[in-house]
Design an enzyme around this catalytic site. Structure first.
Site, PDB file in Angstrom:
ATOM      1  N   ASP A   1     116.598   1.704  -8.862  1.00 38.45           N
ATOM      2  CA  ASP A   1     115.959   2.891  -8.317  1.00 38.45           C
ATOM      3  C   ASP A   1     114.453   2.856  -8.610  1.00 38.45           C
ATOM      4  O   ASP A   1     114.042   2.855  -9.772  1.00 38.45           O
ATOM      5  CB  ASP A   1     116.590   4.139  -8.941  1.00 38.45           C
TER       6      ASP A   1
ATOM      7  N   ASP B   1     110.732   5.312  -1.240  1.00 36.89           N
ATOM      8  CA  ASP B   1     111.772   5.480  -2.253  1.00 36.89           C
ATOM      9  C   ASP B   1     112.979   4.625  -1.904  1.00 36.89           C
ATOM     10  O   ASP B   1     113.514   4.716  -0.799  1.00 36.89           O
ATOM     11  CB  ASP B   1     112.180   6.958  -2.329  1.00 36.89           C
TER      12      ASP B   1
END
Length: 477
Positions: free
Chosen positions: A153, A355
């Site tokens: 992430d 992201d």
């Protein structure tokens, strides 16, 4: 007779000219506009749909010494998946919406600020996004090495795993839970250490048990991990081993992490793997997310000789109140080579980030409306389908074999134009419901998020030391 011959000759010449023109404007399934810009792509419907079987790696980074395979945690290549038929796209998109609301709650001018804070019921100052990203890598930890499958992430700072003896609770994971007592290279971090101070700075808090540093990371969906802050030997590849890597050894873990053993944090932060390996890799990493959940991509640390040579770089920017995210500057969108009429301030009002953990790109309503209208015109000959979940522009391709998909180009600062792969344009659960893979924010002032669907097949290069973000096409397929 002679006039008839010349008439036939002119018709033949005209036919030949048109044929050559068609060849020039149609090449390898692409239709080109008058200025040479890609207008549309001819795509098989089957290529848009998820496959039930895992295919061999299509990544181009297999020869690099610091590369990890990337797989989708809900796809057939994942050992975490027990039953592909249980894949719930609605649930994935609902979790994605929760992630977006929490990210946008960090921005004071976001229309999601109050709503997200109420839903999450966690203090905004914790600054941590939810941990339900969709892509996995496998790393080695400890001595002897134990392989662990982790979510990666770019919006999270801390790397953590579940650890025995799970004093409070551990969720079910696919790999055996790591036992620090069986590793000769494990050590707890002292409360007096610089590393513990950096943990406090990154997470907003830390605690001590006698002289031992403890971490407590809370995510926006009420997922959490609590345990010892420690050091261990991290193995990225047989040739790349990181000694004294600081991470969280969690003995109280719960939430929406599937069956992954934990999470690897790639944000630009003192406790992230990026900072800890800066001397070795220069705060430089890249990844490629494949076009389908049945294919394999890669995550690579460093800029070695196997890195792509044709990379277009745009500056990384700072996003206020969202410092753990990588900021970007979107300046426009084109459909079929034609720039959409979107005021230049629309994308700069709330700022924008890229992201890896957000699935669907969130656009300002003004920009999304223009995009939806242009795509609707280009797809006017296809049967529409009902709206579903986040999506309001869907098509029924169940009676189609080949479809013509309009090109969509994102323009970033410094003249970087990215032509999206078809898998980054439509989100398909089934042939009868294939939807435009974008969603609108609540207001033009909300933070724009460039999601992982639109990043598919590109090698996305993070040169954090150089403060720039790059895109290289066809990094994987």
């Amino acid at each position: 007779m002679e006039g008839s011959f010349f008439c036939m000759f002119r018709r033949a010449l005209l036919f030949l000219s048109l044929h050559v023109l068609m060849i020039c404007f149609m090449h390898q399934g692409y239709a080109y506009g008058v200025e040479g810009k890609i207008a549309s792509r001819s795509v098989s419907v089957s290529s848009l749909l998820p496959s039930p079987s895992c295919s061999p790696s299509t990544a181009k980074a297999s020869g690099r010494k610091s590369t990890l395979e990337v797989i989708h945690r809900h796809g057939p290549c994942s050992q975490l998946v027990q039953d592909l038929s249980s894949l719930n796209h609605t649930k994935i998109l609902l979790q994605d919406e929760s992630r977006v609301k929490w990210i946008q709650s960090r921005s004071s001018n976001s229309s999601n600020s109050l709503e997200a804070s109420a839903v999450a019921r966690l203090p905004v100052e914790s600054g941590i996004t939810i941990g339900t990203a969709n892509y996995l890598v496998t790393v080695g930890l400890g001595t002897p090495k134990k392989d662990l499958t982790l979510i990666f992430d770019t919006g999270s700072p801390l790397t953590w795993i579940q650890c025995k003896p799970c004093v409070v609770s551990c969720y079910n994971q696919s790999d055996p839970i790591f036992n620090p007592l069986k590793s000769s290279s494990y050590a707890n971090v002292s409360c007096a250490s610089t590393a513990c101070s950096q943990l406090t700075s990154a997470l907003g808090r830390s605690q001590c048990l006698e002289s031992t540093c403890l971490y407590d990371i809370q995510y926006g969906d009420n997922s959490s991990s609590i345990g010892f802050f420690a050091t261990e030997k991290l193995t990225i590849s047989p040739k790349e081993v990181i000694d004294n890597f600081t991470f969280g050894c969690g003995e109280n873990n719960q939430g929406l992490f599937g069956k992954a053993a934990g999470l690897i944090g790639l944000s630009d932060n003192n406790i992230s793997i990026l900072e800890q390996t800066a001397a070795k890799f220069g705060k430089y990493f890249s990844y490629c997310l494949p076009s389908s959940t049945s294919l394999i991509g890669h995550l690579t640390f460093g800029n070695d000789s196997g890195a792509p040579s044709s990379v277009s770089f745009t500056p990384l920017s700072t996003v206020r109140q969202s410092s753990q995210f990588y900021g970007i500057s979107i300046v426009g969108i084109s459909v079929e080579g034609n720039p959409l009429s979107i005021p230049s301030t629309v994308f700069s009002n709330g700022g924008a980030i890229i992201d890896s953990g957000t699935v669907i790109t969130r656009l300002p309503p003004t920009a999304y409306s223009a995009l939806r209208t242009a795509v609707g015109k280009a797809m006017a000959n296809y049967t529409t389908a009902p709206a579903v979940s986040l999506f309001d522009t869907c098509y029924d391709f169940s009676n189609e074999t080949i479809v013509l998909i309009p090109s969509i180009t994102f323009s970033f600062a410094k003249g970087v134009d990215i032509d999206l792969h078809p898998s980054g344009i439509f989100y398909a659960e089934k042939a009868s419901q294939v939807c435009l893979a974008f969603a609108a924010n609540g207001a033009d002032s909300d933070l724009v998020i460039y999601g992982n669907t639109q990043q598919k097949t590109f090698e996305v290069v993070y040169d954090v030391a150089g403060r720039k973000l790059g895109f290289s096409p066809n990094g994987c397929f």
